[in-house]
Design an enzyme around this catalytic site. Structure first.
Site, PDB file in Angstrom:
ATOM      1  N   HIS A   1       1.181 -26.041  12.438  1.00  0.00           N
ATOM      2  CA  HIS A   1       2.560 -26.508  12.580  1.00  0.00           C
ATOM      3  C   HIS A   1       2.672 -27.860  13.291  1.00  0.00           C
ATOM      4  O   HIS A   1       3.331 -28.777  12.815  1.00  0.00           O
ATOM      5  CB  HIS A   1       3.397 -25.490  13.364  1.00  0.00           C
ATOM      6  CG  HIS A   1       3.352 -24.104  12.783  1.00  0.00           C
ATOM      7  ND1 HIS A   1       3.507 -23.861  11.449  1.00  0.00           N
ATOM      8  CD2 HIS A   1       3.170 -22.894  13.354  1.00  0.00           C
ATOM      9  CE1 HIS A   1       3.436 -22.555  11.227  1.00  0.00           C
ATOM     10  NE2 HIS A   1       3.219 -21.945  12.363  1.00  0.00           N
TER      11      HIS A   1
ATOM     12  N   ARG B   1       0.804  -1.220   0.000  1.00  0.00           N
ATOM     13  CA  ARG B   1       0.000   0.000   0.000  1.00  0.00           C
ATOM     14  C   ARG B   1       0.837   1.270   0.000  1.00  0.00           C
ATOM     15  O   ARG B   1       0.445   2.276  -0.565  1.00  0.00           O
ATOM     16  CB  ARG B   1      -0.892  -0.002   1.234  1.00  0.00           C
ATOM     17  CG  ARG B   1      -2.331  -0.135   0.870  1.00  0.00           C
ATOM     18  CD  ARG B   1      -3.245   0.130   1.974  1.00  0.00           C
ATOM     19  NE  ARG B   1      -2.682  -0.218   3.279  1.00  0.00           N
ATOM     20  CZ  ARG B   1      -3.422  -0.557   4.313  1.00  0.00           C
ATOM     21  NH1 ARG B   1      -4.712  -0.603   4.198  1.00  0.00           N
ATOM     22  NH2 ARG B   1      -2.883  -0.840   5.472  1.00  0.00           N
TER      23      ARG B   1
ATOM     24  N   LYS C   1       3.461 -19.809  24.980  1.00  0.00           N
ATOM     25  CA  LYS C   1       4.259 -18.583  24.990  1.00  0.00           C
ATOM     26  C   LYS C   1       4.686 -18.267  26.415  1.00  0.00           C
ATOM     27  O   LYS C   1       4.093 -18.737  27.365  1.00  0.00           O
ATOM     28  CB  LYS C   1       3.413 -17.431  24.446  1.00  0.00           C
ATOM     29  CG  LYS C   1       2.852 -17.737  23.083  1.00  0.00           C
ATOM     30  CD  LYS C   1       2.844 -16.530  22.211  1.00  0.00           C
ATOM     31  CE  LYS C   1       2.461 -16.888  20.805  1.00  0.00           C
ATOM     32  NZ  LYS C   1       3.582 -17.217  19.939  1.00  0.00           N
TER      33      LYS C   1
ATOM     34  N   GLU D   1       7.953 -21.202  23.381  1.00  0.00           N
ATOM     35  CA  GLU D   1       8.494 -19.878  23.081  1.00  0.00           C
ATOM     36  C   GLU D   1       8.648 -19.094  24.374  1.00  0.00           C
ATOM     37  O   GLU D   1       7.864 -19.272  25.311  1.00  0.00           O
ATOM     38  CB  GLU D   1       7.550 -19.126  22.145  1.00  0.00           C
ATOM     39  CG  GLU D   1       7.375 -19.794  20.797  1.00  0.00           C
ATOM     40  CD  GLU D   1       6.361 -19.056  19.936  1.00  0.00           C
ATOM     41  OE1 GLU D   1       6.785 -18.267  19.098  1.00  0.00           O
ATOM     42  OE2 GLU D   1       5.152 -19.271  20.124  1.00  0.00           O
TER      43      GLU D   1
ATOM     44  N   LYS E   1      11.939 -26.544   7.254  1.00  0.00           N
ATOM     45  CA  LYS E   1      13.129 -26.607   8.117  1.00  0.00           C
ATOM     46  C   LYS E   1      13.965 -27.832   7.769  1.00  0.00           C
ATOM     47  O   LYS E   1      13.436 -28.909   7.513  1.00  0.00           O
ATOM     48  CB  LYS E   1      12.709 -26.645   9.591  1.00  0.00           C
ATOM     49  CG  LYS E   1      12.214 -25.284  10.068  1.00  0.00           C
ATOM     50  CD  LYS E   1      11.873 -25.302  11.539  1.00  0.00           C
ATOM     51  CE  LYS E   1      11.421 -23.941  12.013  1.00  0.00           C
ATOM     52  NZ  LYS E   1      12.517 -22.987  12.192  1.00  0.00           N
TER      53      LYS E   1
ATOM     54  N   LYS F   1      -0.139 -18.332   6.448  1.00  0.00           N
ATOM     55  CA  LYS F   1      -1.140 -18.624   7.477  1.00  0.00           C
ATOM     56  C   LYS F   1      -1.647 -17.299   8.040  1.00  0.00           C
ATOM     57  O   LYS F   1      -0.917 -16.309   7.934  1.00  0.00           O
ATOM     58  CB  LYS F   1      -0.550 -19.511   8.563  1.00  0.00           C
ATOM     59  CG  LYS F   1       0.323 -18.768   9.595  1.00  0.00           C
ATOM     60  CD  LYS F   1       0.625 -19.640  10.790  1.00  0.00           C
ATOM     61  CE  LYS F   1       1.033 -18.791  11.968  1.00  0.00           C
ATOM     62  NZ  LYS F   1       1.470 -19.461  13.142  1.00  0.00           N
TER      63      LYS F   1
ATOM     64  N   HIS G   1       5.994 -22.838   7.274  1.00  0.00           N
ATOM     65  CA  HIS G   1       7.457 -22.791   7.204  1.00  0.00           C
ATOM     66  C   HIS G   1       8.121 -23.881   8.044  1.00  0.00           C
ATOM     67  O   HIS G   1       9.289 -24.192   7.836  1.00  0.00           O
ATOM     68  CB  HIS G   1       7.985 -21.395   7.587  1.00  0.00           C
ATOM     69  CG  HIS G   1       7.785 -21.025   9.006  1.00  0.00           C
ATOM     70  ND1 HIS G   1       6.624 -20.467   9.471  1.00  0.00           N
ATOM     71  CD2 HIS G   1       8.596 -21.124  10.070  1.00  0.00           C
ATOM     72  CE1 HIS G   1       6.730 -20.255  10.755  1.00  0.00           C
ATOM     73  NE2 HIS G   1       7.917 -20.634  11.156  1.00  0.00           N
TER      74      HIS G   1
ATOM     75  N   ASP H   1      -3.418 -21.080  16.275  1.00  0.00           N
ATOM     76  CA  ASP H   1      -2.200 -20.433  15.788  1.00  0.00           C
ATOM     77  C   ASP H   1      -1.058 -21.437  15.566  1.00  0.00           C
ATOM     78  O   ASP H   1      -0.233 -21.233  14.687  1.00  0.00           O
ATOM     79  CB  ASP H   1      -1.768 -19.369  16.814  1.00  0.00           C
ATOM     80  CG  ASP H   1      -0.711 -18.436  16.252  1.00  0.00           C
ATOM     81  OD1 ASP H   1      -0.911 -17.942  15.126  1.00  0.00           O
ATOM     82  OD2 ASP H   1       0.311 -18.202  16.935  1.00  0.00           O
TER      83      ASP H   1
HETATM   84  P1  NAD Z   1       2.396  -6.534   8.210  1.00  0.00           P
HETATM   85  O1  NAD Z   1       1.199  -5.877   8.824  1.00  0.00           O
HETATM   86  O2  NAD Z   1       3.742  -6.220   8.733  1.00  0.00           O
HETATM   87  O3  NAD Z   1       2.403  -6.174   6.638  1.00  0.00           O
HETATM   88  C1  NAD Z   1       1.227  -6.170   5.872  1.00  0.00           C
HETATM   89  C2  NAD Z   1       1.557  -5.764   4.448  1.00  0.00           C
HETATM   90  O4  NAD Z   1       0.337  -5.790   3.701  1.00  0.00           O
HETATM   91  C3  NAD Z   1       2.142  -4.372   4.296  1.00  0.00           C
HETATM   92  O5  NAD Z   1       3.145  -4.402   3.316  1.00  0.00           O
HETATM   93  C4  NAD Z   1       0.951  -3.549   3.779  1.00  0.00           C
HETATM   94  O6  NAD Z   1       1.313  -2.449   2.958  1.00  0.00           O
HETATM   95  C5  NAD Z   1       0.240  -4.589   2.936  1.00  0.00           C
HETATM   96  N1  NAD Z   1      -1.170  -4.246   2.749  1.00  0.00           N
HETATM   97  C6  NAD Z   1      -2.119  -4.048   3.688  1.00  0.00           C
HETATM   98  N2  NAD Z   1      -3.298  -3.738   3.093  1.00  0.00           N
HETATM   99  C7  NAD Z   1      -3.081  -3.726   1.764  1.00  0.00           C
HETATM  100  C8  NAD Z   1      -3.895  -3.493   0.630  1.00  0.00           C
HETATM  101  N3  NAD Z   1      -5.196  -3.162   0.729  1.00  0.00           N
HETATM  102  N4  NAD Z   1      -3.342  -3.597  -0.591  1.00  0.00           N
HETATM  103  C9  NAD Z   1      -2.034  -3.922  -0.732  1.00  0.00           C
HETATM  104  N5  NAD Z   1      -1.208  -4.176   0.306  1.00  0.00           N
HETATM  105  C10 NAD Z   1      -1.727  -4.080   1.534  1.00  0.00           C
HETATM  106  O7  NAD Z   1       2.091  -8.101   8.225  1.00  0.00           O
HETATM  107  P2  NAD Z   1       3.157  -9.314   8.284  1.00  0.00           P
HETATM  108  O8  NAD Z   1       3.534  -9.547   9.688  1.00  0.00           O
HETATM  109  O9  NAD Z   1       4.226  -9.080   7.285  1.00  0.00           O
HETATM  110  O10 NAD Z   1       2.246 -10.560   7.883  1.00  0.00           O
HETATM  111  C11 NAD Z   1       1.807 -10.794   6.546  1.00  0.00           C
HETATM  112  C12 NAD Z   1       1.075 -12.128   6.492  1.00  0.00           C
HETATM  113  O11 NAD Z   1       1.951 -13.169   6.872  1.00  0.00           O
HETATM  114  C13 NAD Z   1      -0.117 -12.235   7.436  1.00  0.00           C
HETATM  115  O12 NAD Z   1      -1.099 -13.063   6.837  1.00  0.00           O
HETATM  116  C14 NAD Z   1       0.464 -12.941   8.651  1.00  0.00           C
HETATM  117  O13 NAD Z   1      -0.538 -13.636   9.374  1.00  0.00           O
HETATM  118  C15 NAD Z   1       1.413 -13.894   7.968  1.00  0.00           C
HETATM  119  N6  NAD Z   1       2.518 -14.331   8.805  1.00  0.00           N
HETATM  120  C16 NAD Z   1       3.404 -13.428   9.336  1.00  0.00           C
HETATM  121  C17 NAD Z   1       4.470 -13.859  10.102  1.00  0.00           C
HETATM  122  C18 NAD Z   1       5.482 -12.899  10.666  1.00  0.00           C
HETATM  123  O14 NAD Z   1       6.451 -13.372  11.264  1.00  0.00           O
HETATM  124  N7  NAD Z   1       5.320 -11.602  10.516  1.00  0.00           N
HETATM  125  C19 NAD Z   1       4.645 -15.242  10.347  1.00  0.00           C
HETATM  126  C20 NAD Z   1       3.735 -16.144   9.786  1.00  0.00           C
HETATM  127  C21 NAD Z   1       2.687 -15.678   9.017  1.00  0.00           C
END
Ligand code: NAD
Length: 486
Positions: free
Chosen positions: A242, A51, A333, A218, A184, A150, A180, A237
């Protein structure tokens, strides 16, 4: 030891959510490491789409910093970092609107044969809309694939709806549901150990295995994502995805080939053979403050929350191989250590020829996912020295960091391996839609049960091993949890 790099054809990879936490911590540093390994062909493009309004230069600055922080030793090679960044571009795209789609289309190479991968690293509410946008803007071709993070649904109904939504725009062989844990190194080694050696598989059943423990502990709390987590809890979660995936790999029958559908068919059979779990075989917990950190309810900003930050349960697989063999699963956790481990605990020998003074001993095969990825096989030997036949358990240790030396750093991250599998079109380590639905079909009644009864999770001190009841869950069977000191 020389690592083998399997070349791939040039590709276009679009990372929706390319500015987010996951992209910065895992996806792009992982791609950079693959670039250093020579696996990203020069003509490939990596396009961040999110975004935020920024240009290519701004995006490269963001990712340069992310690589420096998260890519390990290779980030010291500044020339390599700059070479990698030249593959990157950025388009502001709105998943819910029209903005940016035309620009994205212009960036992609116009070639039906070229692999296009779209990584959905965004919130789950955007998975369906993104799939639809890709189709309606003509970006999805037969060689396109989508990678979905996820959570894959919140329950069976929502998972099924999401599967159906994605299926309107993509074939199942184009959908990569990422877990993920399956990427591993140790998890894959589990399969190598099971199916590449004559030693283990004959013993891999109820006759020789006493029980199995799967632990993901964790030390962190739910912190900044408390309000998201409060709608989810440890069962949704961690266990539904996992831990169940790990259980499947341990319990499945040998697939005929190490190929996507052969492996996933066997995993699915395991999930479908899982018995329902009695409520008294489930312990849910919630951490309280130890004075140095906030309590779960404070983190979740919900003073009346009944969501579990810890769960332990005992389950059985009703099939010939595993009849009456307990699988103990636990995850939580704010525990005393950070440790993920699968422990295969073998039965005692049927008779001790050394008398009762020698003690009772069991072989344990421990597969550690973190820290220090590796495997240990506990074997019983004679304690050295005079004084009779005293037995002692010693570990046959294969810690990857020791065995692989400098290469160990290169095997630590699952994301980079899984992304390259997407590019190669190999779905073996990704979940199929029916697997995800079957997993929810097993967990849903358990969750509905405690929600209907209004069960409160048991409090446990932050920094402890979890609620006391979790210890009783296994102790009353004459067994004990393995240590989680990470
Ligand atoms: P985040 O909130 O840090 O990032 C979200 C991203 O989505 C940003 O780049 C934002 O600009 C984009 N976004 C939001 N609305 C948008 C729209 N309308 N159009 C285009 N882009 C848009 O989230 P994150 O932590 O990076 O997680 C992303 C996904 O991965 C989620 O589904 C989360 O559940 C999953 N996930 C994250 C982790 C982690 O370690 N962060 C681990 C496992 C799974």
């Amino acid at each position: 030891m020389v690592s083998r790099v399997i070349p791939v054809s040039p590709f276009d990879l679009v990372i929706f959510g390319g500015t987010g936490d996951l992209a910065q911590r895992k996806i792009l540093p992982g791609l950079f490491r693959r670039f250093v390994a020579g696996q990203i062909p020069t003509e490939s493009r990596i396009i961040g789409a999110a975004r935020a309004d920024m240009d290519d230069a701004g995006y490269r600055d963001l990712i340069r910093a992310a690589i420096e922080e998260h890519a390990g030793k290779h980030s010291a090679d500044k020339d390599a970092v700059e070479d990698f960044l030249r593959h990157l571009s950025y388009v502001p795209v709105d998943a819910m609107g029209e903005g940016g789609w035309k620009e994205l289309q212009e960036l992609l190479v116009d070639d039906e044969e070229r692999v296009r991968a779209f990584y959905f690293s965004v919130g789950p509410n955007l998975f369906g809309p993104l799939a639809e946008q890709l189709r309606s803007h003509g970006l999805a071709q037969r060689e396109s694939r989508i990678v979905v993070e996820k959570p894959f649904g919140h329950d069976l109904e929502t998972a099924r709806a999401l599967n159906e939504e994605l299926a309107q725009h993509f074939y199942e062989d184009q959908i990569y549901r990422i877990d993920h844990y399956l990427g591993k190194e140790t998890v894959q080694n589990l399969m190598a150990v099971r199916f590449g050696n004559m030693l283990f598989e004959p013993l891999w059943n109820a006759q020789y295995i006493d029980h199995i423990q799967i632990t993901v502990a964790e030390t962190v709390g739910v912190g900044g994502r408390g309000s998201y987590y409060d709608n989810s809890g440890a069962m949704r979660d961690m266990v539904q995805n996992h831990l169940m995936q790990l259980l499947c790999l341990i319990a499945m029958e040998p697939p005929a080939r190490f190929e996507a559908d052969a492996v996933r068919d066997e995993k699915l059979k395991v999930i479908r053979a899982l018995d329902p779990v009695d409520p008294d075989q489930i312990v849910r917990g919630q951490y309280t403050s130890d004075g140095t950190c906030a309590s779960y309810r404070e983190d979740a900003e919900n003073p009346a929350s009944k969501t579990e930050s810890y769960i332990a349960l005992k389950c059985f697989i009703s099939n010939w191989r595993w009849a009456n063999t307990p699988f103990y699963l636990r995850t939580g956790k704010r525990l005393s250590g950070r440790a993920s481990e699968i422990a295969i605990v073998f039965k005692e020998t049927p008779h001790s020829i050394f008398g009762i003074d020698s003690g009772r001993h069991r072989n344990v095969l421990s597969i550690r996912l973190q820290p220090n990825e590796g495997m240990t096989l506990g074997v019983t030997i004679k304690e050295p020295g005079p004084g009779g036949m005293r037995l002692v358990d010693v570990p046959l240790d294969m810690t990857f960091a020791d065995a692989l030396g400098e290469q160990a750093e290169d095997v630590t991250d699952a994301y980079e391996r899984l992304i390259m599998d997407v590019i190669r079109g190999n779905q073996t380590l990704f979940m199929r839609g029916d697997e995800v639905e079957a997993a929810w079909a097993w967990t849903d009644p358990l969750i509905e049960g405690w929600e209907r009864r209004g069960d409160n999770p048991k409090p446990y001190d932050a920094g402890s091993a979890g609620p006391d009841d979790a210890a009783f869950l296994i102790n009353r069977d004459g067994r004990r949890w393995r240590s989680i000191k990470g």
